[in-house]
Design an enzyme around this catalytic site. Structure first.
Site, PDB file in Angstrom:
ATOM      1  N   LYS A 181       0.849  -1.199   0.000  1.00 13.49           N
ATOM      2  CA  LYS A 181       0.000   0.000   0.000  1.00 13.49           C
ATOM      3  C   LYS A 181       0.877   1.238   0.000  1.00 13.49           C
ATOM      4  O   LYS A 181       1.915   1.282   0.684  1.00 13.49           O
ATOM      5  CB  LYS A 181      -0.911  -0.022   1.232  1.00 13.49           C
ATOM      6  CG  LYS A 181      -1.975   1.071   1.237  1.00 13.49           C
ATOM      7  CD  LYS A 181      -2.900   0.925   2.442  1.00 13.49           C
ATOM      8  CE  LYS A 181      -3.990   1.987   2.470  1.00 13.49           C
ATOM      9  NZ  LYS A 181      -4.893   1.853   3.634  1.00 13.49           N
TER      10      LYS A 181
ATOM     11  N   SER B 234      -9.788   1.866   2.509  1.00  8.12           N
ATOM     12  CA  SER B 234      -8.872   2.564   1.648  1.00  8.12           C
ATOM     13  C   SER B 234      -7.838   1.685   0.966  1.00  8.12           C
ATOM     14  O   SER B 234      -7.225   2.115  -0.009  1.00  8.12           O
ATOM     15  CB  SER B 234      -8.151   3.651   2.446  1.00  8.12           C
ATOM     16  OG  SER B 234      -7.348   3.067   3.454  1.00  8.12           O
TER      17      SER B 234
ATOM     18  N   SER C 123      -9.993  -0.470   6.769  1.00 10.63           N
ATOM     19  CA  SER C 123      -9.404  -0.381   5.432  1.00 10.63           C
ATOM     20  C   SER C 123      -8.670  -1.615   4.927  1.00 10.63           C
ATOM     21  O   SER C 123      -8.267  -1.644   3.770  1.00 10.63           O
ATOM     22  CB  SER C 123      -8.467   0.813   5.346  1.00 10.63           C
ATOM     23  OG  SER C 123      -9.237   1.970   5.199  1.00 10.63           O
TER      24      SER C 123
END
Ligand code: GLN
Length: 454
Positions: A60, A135, A159
């Site tokens: 990420k 996210s 997330s």
């Protein structure tokens, strides 16, 4: 097979699907191939005995990677080329993984759809007209689409678990303090945790073990032995006691999500576990408490992006104040600005007691609810999300609906507990997730149940 073969496969798959899925912000083919060559030279040595040796990963884009852009999906960090690795990256690198690239996300991890990325949205591999969640949407979509073997995400309010649920993969948010946050760009420091997104529970257990442990660079990481999580995947869950909060199969949760969970409970009963309905009476304060406390922490954490020390700087400012104002107005997107304003307001002298303090008090009560239940049961189970994946554009302009979608994941972060999302069926071709919440530092029990269920 060689590591180069694995990396070739990964890049080939990325070339096939990436123009549709758009899970990555940066793919660093050259770097990955170079690393693969180096690792190939270690084949046959002790290093290559490690389970994660040569395994292609996506990271990420809020996790700092040395010499690999780390943008947080923000214009603010468009050119941020870190000079060091986050602790989790050091750990993975020492196990021989290969970072293929950096995955897309909501800007600074604020959002639930990956649509607030400054660069582009990511699309759900199961149905490209739907969002992958967020996210960590890029991290989940890339694993679901077979572009990489595992990814790292971060989970502040869901997330990791929510995109894992939306994309039909396995995502675990560890106990707060289990995994180091050093080198992870802070959103809400008392919530943020890094965790693995994988296809299987076993893969997940392997990656968690690799990234866990105390780190002197993160004072909130806990000195506690890291168990061998794979050893707990015995398939035996006989006699385990499950609590199902009525609030998790009540108002605001869709019929399809409830039904999927009830069906999953039947399977778990068949395996010898028992379940009872319980109550988490304060969970209704979860959303309000979460959005106040996390926005407060975010407003403070994001003060560092001032156009002086990191990333984007406005052109031709008139003076210092103008530099701050213009840099931040131009560099941050709408959702990030909304959180900063909300947080600044909640922390301001006249309102602190009414908002921030109250929200922290509610947080303590929510934690107590879980403590009560987990003193009598092994795990708490419910849906990961109230609905399957949204259509693209469906909630991004309807912020309250978007926030409400975090109903079932947020209490876990407020309490600091570990929880997993595992696939548990479909609705109209879109995956649904089963959430299994465990006691502090008891990821092993969560994995055992998730693996037996899977
Ligand atoms: N959707 C939640 C939010 O927008 C969760 C984000 C996260 O866990 N990073 O805050």
């Amino acid at each position: 097979v060689t590591v180069s073969d694995l990396v070739d496969q990964s890049i080939k798959r990325i070339n096939e699907v990436e123009d549709k899925v758009k899970a990555f912000i940066t793919v660093d083919e050259e770097n990955a191939r170079g690393r693969a060559k180096q690792l190939d030279e270690q084949i046959g040595t002790e290093a290559s005995d490690q389970v994660l040796f040569g395994v292609p990963a996506g990271i990420k884009d809020n996790i700092v990677t040395k010499n690999l852009l780390t943008t947080c999906a923000s214009k603010m960090l468009e050119n941020f080329d870190p000079i060091y690795d986050a602790t989790v990256m050091e750990k993975l690198n020492s196990k021989g993984t290969v970072t293929i690239g950096k995955t897309n996300m909501d800007e600074f991890a604020m959002g639930s759809t990956t649509e607030t990325s400054f660069y582009h949205p990511t699309y759900n591999p199961w149905n490209l007209s739907h969002v992958p969640g967020g996210s960590s949407g890029g991290s989940a979509a890339a694993v679901a689409a077979g572009e990489i073997m595992f990814s790292l995400g971060t989970d502040t309010g869901g997330s990791i678990r929510q995109p894992a649920a939306f994309c039909g993969v396995v995502g675990l948010k560890p106990t707060y303090g289990r995994v180091s946050r050093s080198g992870v760009v802070a959103f809400a420091s008392s919530f943020d945790q890094v965790g693995p997104i994988t296809r299987t529970v076993e893969d997940n257990a392997v990656v968690l073990e690799a990234i866990s442990g105390h780190d002197h660079r993160d004072s909130t990481s806990i000195k506690r032995e890291v168990p061998n999580y794979v050893n707990s995947l015995t398939g035996d869950i006989k006699g385990m006691k499950i609590a199902v909060p009525k609030e998790y199969i009540g108002e605001g949760v869709s019929e399809e999500s409830k039904e999927a969970v009830l069906a999953a409970l039947k399977v778990l009963e068949g395996l010898g576990a028992t379940w009872e309905e319980v109550s988490l009476p304060y969970s209704s304060y979860g959303l309000a408490s979460y959005y106040i406390v996390t926005s407060s922490e975010a407003s403070s954490n994001l003060a560092r992006f001032d156009g002086v020390r990191y990333g984007y700087r406005t052109e031709n400012p008139k003076n210092l104040l103008d530099l701050y104002k213009k840099t931040r107005s131009e560099g941050f997107g709408d959702e990030v600005k909304r959180r900063i304003m909300l947080g600044t307001f909640a922390l301001s002298a006249g309102y602190y007691d009414a908002y921030y303090k109250k929200a922290q008090q509610a947080r303590a009560l929510i934690k107590q609810d879980f403590d009560n239940v987990l003193s009598k049961y092994d795990v708490v189970i419910g849906p990961t999300t109230p609905t399957p994946a949204y259509k693209m554009g469906e909630v991004i302009d309807d912020i309250m609906t978007m926030y409400a979608g975090d109903l079932l994941t947020i209490p876990v972060n407020l309490a600091g507990l570990p929880a997993i999302s595992v696939p548990c069926g479909y609705s109209n071709g879109l995956p649904l997730g089963l959430q299994i919440i465990g006691n502090y530092f008891d990821e092993a029990t969560i994995y055992r149940m998730a693996h037996a269920f899977e």
